[in-house]
Each structure stands twice: as C-alpha cells, then as structure tokens.
Design an enzyme around this catalytic site. Structure first.
Site, PDB file in Angstrom:
ATOM      1  N   PHE A   8     -25.279 -31.493   2.759  1.00 54.90           N
ATOM      2  CA  PHE A   8     -26.412 -31.126   3.617  1.00 54.90           C
ATOM      3  C   PHE A   8     -27.721 -31.065   2.806  1.00 54.90           C
ATOM      4  CE2 PHE A   8     -28.518 -27.027   5.126  1.00 54.90           C
ATOM      5  CZ  PHE A   8     -29.335 -27.645   6.065  1.00 54.90           C
ATOM      6  N   SER A  71     -21.164 -28.189  -4.899  1.00 56.05           N
ATOM      7  CA  SER A  71     -20.270 -27.041  -4.756  1.00 56.05           C
ATOM      8  C   SER A  71     -19.935 -26.858  -3.281  1.00 56.05           C
ATOM      9  CB  SER A  71     -20.939 -25.747  -5.250  1.00 56.05           C
ATOM     10  OG  SER A  71     -20.122 -24.621  -4.952  1.00 56.05           O
ATOM     11  N   ASN A  95     -20.569 -29.574 -17.973  1.00 60.34           N
ATOM     12  CA  ASN A  95     -20.718 -31.028 -18.143  1.00 60.34           C
ATOM     13  C   ASN A  95     -22.162 -31.454 -17.912  1.00 60.34           C
ATOM     14  OD1 ASN A  95     -18.092 -31.666 -18.830  1.00 60.34           O
ATOM     15  ND2 ASN A  95     -17.450 -32.019 -16.711  1.00 60.34           N
ATOM     16  N   TYR A 141     -16.604 -18.047  -5.038  1.00 59.16           N
ATOM     17  CA  TYR A 141     -17.956 -18.621  -4.927  1.00 59.16           C
ATOM     18  C   TYR A 141     -18.978 -17.756  -5.675  1.00 59.16           C
ATOM     19  CZ  TYR A 141     -22.093 -20.582  -2.488  1.00 59.16           C
ATOM     20  OH  TYR A 141     -23.296 -21.170  -2.161  1.00 59.16           O
ATOM     21  N   TYR A 155     -27.949 -21.912 -22.061  1.00 58.39           N
ATOM     22  CA  TYR A 155     -28.447 -23.191 -22.601  1.00 58.39           C
ATOM     23  C   TYR A 155     -29.957 -23.132 -22.834  1.00 58.39           C
ATOM     24  CZ  TYR A 155     -24.303 -26.070 -22.863  1.00 58.39           C
ATOM     25  OH  TYR A 155     -23.106 -26.602 -23.260  1.00 58.39           O
ATOM     26  N   THR A 171     -29.505 -21.544   4.799  1.00 61.53           N
ATOM     27  CA  THR A 171     -30.355 -22.657   5.233  1.00 61.53           C
ATOM     28  C   THR A 171     -29.614 -23.499   6.261  1.00 61.53           C
ATOM     29  OG1 THR A 171     -31.457 -22.624   3.099  1.00 61.53           O
ATOM     30  CG2 THR A 171     -31.679 -24.632   4.378  1.00 61.53           C
ATOM     31  N   ARG A 182     -19.994 -22.427   9.278  1.00 55.90           N
ATOM     32  CA  ARG A 182     -21.172 -21.564   9.128  1.00 55.90           C
ATOM     33  C   ARG A 182     -21.664 -21.121  10.497  1.00 55.90           C
ATOM     34  NH1 ARG A 182     -24.107 -23.981   3.715  1.00 55.90           N
ATOM     35  NH2 ARG A 182     -23.221 -25.970   4.254  1.00 55.90           N
TER      36      ARG A 182
HETATM   37  P1  NAD Z   1     -22.426 -29.098   1.343  1.00 55.88           P
HETATM   38  O1  NAD Z   1     -20.990 -28.731   1.369  1.00 55.88           O
HETATM   39  O2  NAD Z   1     -23.004 -29.794   2.522  1.00 55.88           O
HETATM   40  O3  NAD Z   1     -22.743 -29.971   0.037  1.00 55.88           O
HETATM   41  C1  NAD Z   1     -22.106 -29.771  -1.200  1.00 55.88           C
HETATM   42  C2  NAD Z   1     -21.792 -31.137  -1.785  1.00 55.88           C
HETATM   43  O4  NAD Z   1     -21.190 -30.978  -3.088  1.00 55.88           O
HETATM   44  C3  NAD Z   1     -20.781 -31.924  -0.939  1.00 55.88           C
HETATM   45  O5  NAD Z   1     -21.293 -33.211  -0.647  1.00 55.88           O
HETATM   46  C4  NAD Z   1     -19.535 -31.995  -1.822  1.00 55.88           C
HETATM   47  O6  NAD Z   1     -18.757 -33.136  -1.581  1.00 55.88           O
HETATM   48  C5  NAD Z   1     -20.148 -31.938  -3.205  1.00 55.88           C
HETATM   49  N1  NAD Z   1     -19.210 -31.490  -4.254  1.00 55.88           N
HETATM   50  C6  NAD Z   1     -18.406 -30.394  -4.237  1.00 55.88           C
HETATM   51  N2  NAD Z   1     -17.694 -30.319  -5.365  1.00 55.88           N
HETATM   52  C7  NAD Z   1     -18.055 -31.395  -6.131  1.00 55.88           C
HETATM   53  C8  NAD Z   1     -17.661 -31.865  -7.411  1.00 55.88           C
HETATM   54  N3  NAD Z   1     -16.736 -31.232  -8.154  1.00 55.88           N
HETATM   55  N4  NAD Z   1     -18.244 -32.988  -7.891  1.00 55.88           N
HETATM   56  C9  NAD Z   1     -19.174 -33.667  -7.161  1.00 55.88           C
HETATM   57  N5  NAD Z   1     -19.577 -33.258  -5.944  1.00 55.88           N
HETATM   58  C10 NAD Z   1     -19.031 -32.135  -5.432  1.00 55.88           C
HETATM   59  O7  NAD Z   1     -23.237 -27.743   1.065  1.00 55.88           O
HETATM   60  P2  NAD Z   1     -24.817 -27.472   1.018  1.00 55.88           P
HETATM   61  O8  NAD Z   1     -25.125 -26.449   2.021  1.00 55.88           O
HETATM   62  O9  NAD Z   1     -25.578 -28.739   1.018  1.00 55.88           O
HETATM   63  O10 NAD Z   1     -24.962 -26.782  -0.411  1.00 55.88           O
HETATM   64  C11 NAD Z   1     -25.501 -27.477  -1.522  1.00 55.88           C
HETATM   65  C12 NAD Z   1     -25.716 -26.509  -2.686  1.00 55.88           C
HETATM   66  O11 NAD Z   1     -26.630 -25.476  -2.288  1.00 55.88           O
HETATM   67  C13 NAD Z   1     -24.424 -25.812  -3.130  1.00 55.88           C
HETATM   68  O12 NAD Z   1     -24.442 -25.660  -4.532  1.00 55.88           O
HETATM   69  C14 NAD Z   1     -24.534 -24.444  -2.458  1.00 55.88           C
HETATM   70  O13 NAD Z   1     -23.838 -23.466  -3.179  1.00 55.88           O
HETATM   71  C15 NAD Z   1     -26.051 -24.202  -2.486  1.00 55.88           C
HETATM   72  N6  NAD Z   1     -26.447 -23.250  -1.422  1.00 55.88           N
HETATM   73  C16 NAD Z   1     -26.525 -23.647  -0.115  1.00 55.88           C
HETATM   74  C17 NAD Z   1     -26.894 -22.717   0.854  1.00 55.88           C
HETATM   75  C18 NAD Z   1     -27.054 -23.085   2.323  1.00 55.88           C
HETATM   76  O14 NAD Z   1     -27.380 -22.204   3.128  1.00 55.88           O
HETATM   77  N7  NAD Z   1     -26.881 -24.320   2.737  1.00 55.88           N
HETATM   78  C19 NAD Z   1     -27.149 -21.381   0.496  1.00 55.88           C
HETATM   79  C20 NAD Z   1     -27.016 -21.019  -0.832  1.00 55.88           C
HETATM   80  C21 NAD Z   1     -26.689 -21.955  -1.792  1.00 55.88           C
HETATM   81  N1  UDP Z   2     -20.345 -15.467  11.605  1.00 53.53           N
HETATM   82  C1  UDP Z   2     -20.006 -15.158  12.912  1.00 53.53           C
HETATM   83  N2  UDP Z   2     -19.358 -16.113  13.664  1.00 53.53           N
HETATM   84  C2  UDP Z   2     -19.056 -17.355  13.176  1.00 53.53           C
HETATM   85  C3  UDP Z   2     -19.412 -17.665  11.854  1.00 53.53           C
HETATM   86  C4  UDP Z   2     -20.058 -16.690  11.088  1.00 53.53           C
HETATM   87  O1  UDP Z   2     -20.266 -14.047  13.399  1.00 53.53           O
HETATM   88  O2  UDP Z   2     -18.459 -18.168  13.941  1.00 53.53           O
HETATM   89  C5  UDP Z   2     -21.059 -14.441  10.797  1.00 53.53           C
HETATM   90  C6  UDP Z   2     -20.422 -14.118   9.456  1.00 53.53           C
HETATM   91  O3  UDP Z   2     -19.489 -13.055   9.605  1.00 53.53           O
HETATM   92  C7  UDP Z   2     -21.626 -13.698   8.626  1.00 53.53           C
HETATM   93  C8  UDP Z   2     -22.778 -14.521   9.199  1.00 53.53           C
HETATM   94  O4  UDP Z   2     -22.346 -14.949  10.488  1.00 53.53           O
HETATM   95  O5  UDP Z   2     -21.891 -12.333   8.813  1.00 53.53           O
HETATM   96  C9  UDP Z   2     -23.161 -15.727   8.354  1.00 53.53           C
HETATM   97  O6  UDP Z   2     -21.986 -16.469   8.097  1.00 53.53           O
HETATM   98  P1  UDP Z   2     -21.987 -17.868   7.359  1.00 53.53           P
HETATM   99  O7  UDP Z   2     -20.562 -18.284   7.210  1.00 53.53           O
HETATM  100  O8  UDP Z   2     -22.915 -18.814   8.037  1.00 53.53           O
HETATM  101  O9  UDP Z   2     -22.653 -17.598   5.932  1.00 53.53           O
HETATM  102  P2  UDP Z   2     -22.639 -16.367   4.878  1.00 53.53           P
HETATM  103  O10 UDP Z   2     -24.026 -15.872   4.911  1.00 53.53           O
HETATM  104  O11 UDP Z   2     -21.657 -15.320   5.278  1.00 53.53           O
HETATM  105  O12 UDP Z   2     -22.267 -17.040   3.602  1.00 53.53           O
END
Ligand code: NAD
Ligand code: UDP
Length: 317
Positions: A8, A71, A95, A141, A155, A171, A182
């Site tokens: 995403f 991740s 890495n 996580y 680093y 997000t 989510r």
């Molecule tokens: P996502 O699952 O859509 O994207 C994560 C991507 O990482 C996927 O495409 C997956 O295939 C890839 N991936 C996982 N393990 C891998 C590996 N070992 N090698 C190569 N690729 C790998 O999730 P996202 O929401 O886009 O999150 C992206 C980053 O942002 C993550 O690090 C996540 O922890 C961080 N983040 C996202 C949110 C959010 O609300 N979306 C909030 C906090 C942090």
């Molecule tokens: N949640 C919910 N119903 C759902 C999915 C999530 O009530 O079908 C709640 C969950 O318990 C949390 C909040 O919504 O309190 C956000 O959950 P999400 O999995 O999006 O992300 P988090 O902030 O917990 O990593």
C-alpha cells in the site's frame, strides 16, 4: 530503492518519487503486497522491479537512498506471519543497513506508532518510550519495529550512517490491502456489501487516521530534511472506532448495522500523534480529514468489492 514497494504505502511512495523525477528500484517478496499496485508503472523507464526477500543478502547496484517499507503491517498479517515479521525488522533491516553503508546511501526506516504500544501518554510525542507487552500477540510487530529503530540508530551512532525514522500512524486510502483486516478496509467492505460492521470491544478505543497523500507528503519532507531521529507523521484528528464506523456508514450511504466482537488482546485503547515536531521541523501537517479521505477512497473500495468474494479477516478476540 524502495522495499515493500508492492504494498500500500510503498507503491504510493514509488509514484511520488517518480513524480519528483527520481529513478526507483522497487523490491518486494510479495508476502502481503500485490504487483497490481505497480502495474501502472510497467512502461516507466525510470522504474524497475526486483522480486526479492530482504532477509536474504542482495545488491541491485548503486543506490543513493534506501526507503525500507518492507514488513507485514496489519495485525491480521503480522499475527499470521509472526516469525517473518520479526525477521524482516531484524535480519532484513541489517541487510539494508549494510547495503546503505556500502553505497553511502541514506537509510529511511518506516517505523510505527505501535512503538508506543498501548500508550500511557496521550497524545504520543516522540520522546515517549512506550508501553509494550514484549510477549503479547502484537509483540512480533512492535518489538521488530523497536529493534529496527535501535539498529538504524546504532548504524548512525557507530558508522555515521545518514538515517531517517518515521513513526507512521494509521494510514488509509486507495490500494489499502482488502484482506488484511484493518479497520478501514473491513468497514468499507462491510458497508458496501450491506453487512454489519464488526466493531471490536465496545468501540471506545481511539485511532487517528491519516489519508495516504498526506502521509506520503510528510514522508518525503522528512526524507529530504536532515532529521536523524524518529518523527511522527500522522493525522491528529482522533476518533473512537464507533465514530469511525459512523463516518464509513455516512460516506457509503449504507444501511448496515453494527456487530460487536471481542476486543483482541493488547489492542491499544488510544492513539493520537503529537505532530509538533513535524510541524516545526518540516512545515508539514495533514490537509485531509477522515470524511474527505473516505470519500476520496470510495471508488477504490467499490471496485475492489465488486471484484472480490465476500470474506472479511479478523484478529482473534
Ligand atoms: P503492506 O502490507 O501493504 O506492504 C508491505 C509490503 O512489504 C508488502 O508488499 C510485502 O509483500 C512486503 N514485504 C514483507 N516482507 C518482506 C520481505 N521480507 N522482503 C521484501 N518485501 C517484504 O503494508 P503497508 O501498510 O504499505 O506498510 C508499509 C510499511 O509501513 C510497513 O513497514 C509498515 O510497518 C509501515 N506502517 C504502515 C502503517 C499503515 O497505517 N499503513 C502504519 C505504521 C507503519
Ligand atoms: N477494529 C474493529 N473492527 C475491525 C477491525 C479493527 O473494531 O473489523 C479495531 C481494532 O480493534 C483497533 C482499531 O479498529 O482498535 C484499529 O485496528 P487496525 O487493525 O486497523 O489497526 P491497529 O491500529 O490496531 O494496528
């Protein structure tokens, strides 16, 4: 280089970097991501894709900036892939840090508000050390990201590596994975199908939701700044999950009801970023509130729902 590029946030970041005129090497092992998120870049000459697990050493050639977004990110995904989540934040990050050292590149870590755990300080400032259960179901996580922050900082301290650390708060927007459980994807899906919205617990827990274009703008401002220490990027508009459900029902004009399910263990009770640092250091603040962001996401969710069988994923309560 952008890792996690088929996900995403990673895919939106690729778009934004290309729009700024950069060339992008996209890396992903497709664990939770999907190549559909990058399909529109197929003919872009400044873009290439490498299917690669970052936990195995690799070197795709000269790079001046590594954005690490690889991740599993949602509770459903990281609980299903617990070991891989711990590995990607430790072995994977090491890495990439070595790769950054070799190429004298800047290393940018996508960290998370989960570093604050179930926070006792509210709103959360970057100086707060957090309240995390090291052996709970979310620890794969939370501790992986906390370790990744420690490794990145080490680093910088020991090797003078140029680093950035963003703590991303919830997000959402187009390309949010439909099956990762989510709250926004579950609620939008359920509302558009006329199914009950599944609220965990009594829905009084809070989250602060940032629309993807605001988040990526903040990420780029941080990337091009000199800030070496963790910086919150998120929207301080705070909603209970029940209020969030009502926003989704209003935007989708859905007649769905609410179904209450058990609250998962260690689910944070409150979350809101203090963005004073981002405001003062980067001149950044979000522009799009939850109602507008849901409206901007509606077409995406509608199209996905029409092409997908009816399955909703949940964290075990
Ligand atoms: P996502 O699952 O859509 O994207 C994560 C991507 O990482 C996927 O495409 C997956 O295939 C890839 N991936 C996982 N393990 C891998 C590996 N070992 N090698 C190569 N690729 C790998 O999730 P996202 O929401 O886009 O999150 C992206 C980053 O942002 C993550 O690090 C996540 O922890 C961080 N983040 C996202 C949110 C959010 O609300 N979306 C909030 C906090 C942090
Ligand atoms: N949640 C919910 N119903 C759902 C999915 C999530 O009530 O079908 C709640 C969950 O318990 C949390 C909040 O919504 O309190 C956000 O959950 P999400 O999995 O999006 O992300 P988090 O902030 O917990 O990593």
């Amino acid at each position: 280089m952008v890792t996690g590029a088929a996900g995403f946030l990673g895919s939106h970041l690729c778009d934004a970097l290309l729009a700024e005129g950069h060339s992008v090497i996209a890396v992903d092992n497709l664990l939770t991501g999907n190549l559909r998120n990058l399909a529109h870049l197929k003919r872009e000459t400044r873009f290439s894709f490498l299917e690669q697990d970052i936990c195995s050493p690799f070197d795709p050639g000269t790079t001046d900036y590594i954005f690490d977004f690889a991740s599993p990110a949602s509770p459903v995904d990281y609980m299903e892939h617990g070991i891989e989540t711990l590995q990607v934040g430790s072995i994977g990050v090491f890495n990439l840090l070595e790769l950054a050292r070799k190429h004298r590149a800047t290393f940018f870590l996508a960290s998370t508000s989960e570093c604050y755990g179930d926070p006792l300080e509210h709103p959360q400032k970057e100086t707060y050390w957090g309240h995390v259960n090291p052996v709970g179901p979310r620890s794969v996580y939370d501790e992986s990201k906390r370790f990744a922050e420690a490794a990145t900082t080490a680093y910088r301290r020991y090797h003078k590596l140029d680093v950035r650390i963003v703590r991303i708060f919830n997000t959402y927007g187009p390309r949010l994975q439909m099956n990762d459980g989510r709250v926004i994807s579950n609620f939008m899906k359920q509302a558009l199908r006329g199914e009950d919205l599944t609220v965990y617990g009594d829905g009084s827990q809070t989250r602060s939701f940032c629309y993807v274009s605001d988040e990526v703008e903040g990420i780029l401002r941080l990337a091009w700044s000199k800030a070496q220490e963790p910086t919150n990027i998120g929207n301080p508009g705070e909603f209970t999950i029940l209020e969030c459900a009502k926003e989704v029902l209003a935007v989708t004009k859905s007649k769905s009801g609410i179904q209450y399910l058990p609250l998962p263990q260690d689910d944070p009770k409150q979350r809101r970023p203090d963005i004073t640092k981002a405001r003062t250091l980067l001149g950044w603040e979000p522009k799009i509130d939850l109602r507008q962001g849901l409206e901007l996401s509606l077409d995406y969710f509608r199209t996905e729902v029409e092409s997908e069988p009816s399955v909703t994923h949940h964290v075990a309560g």
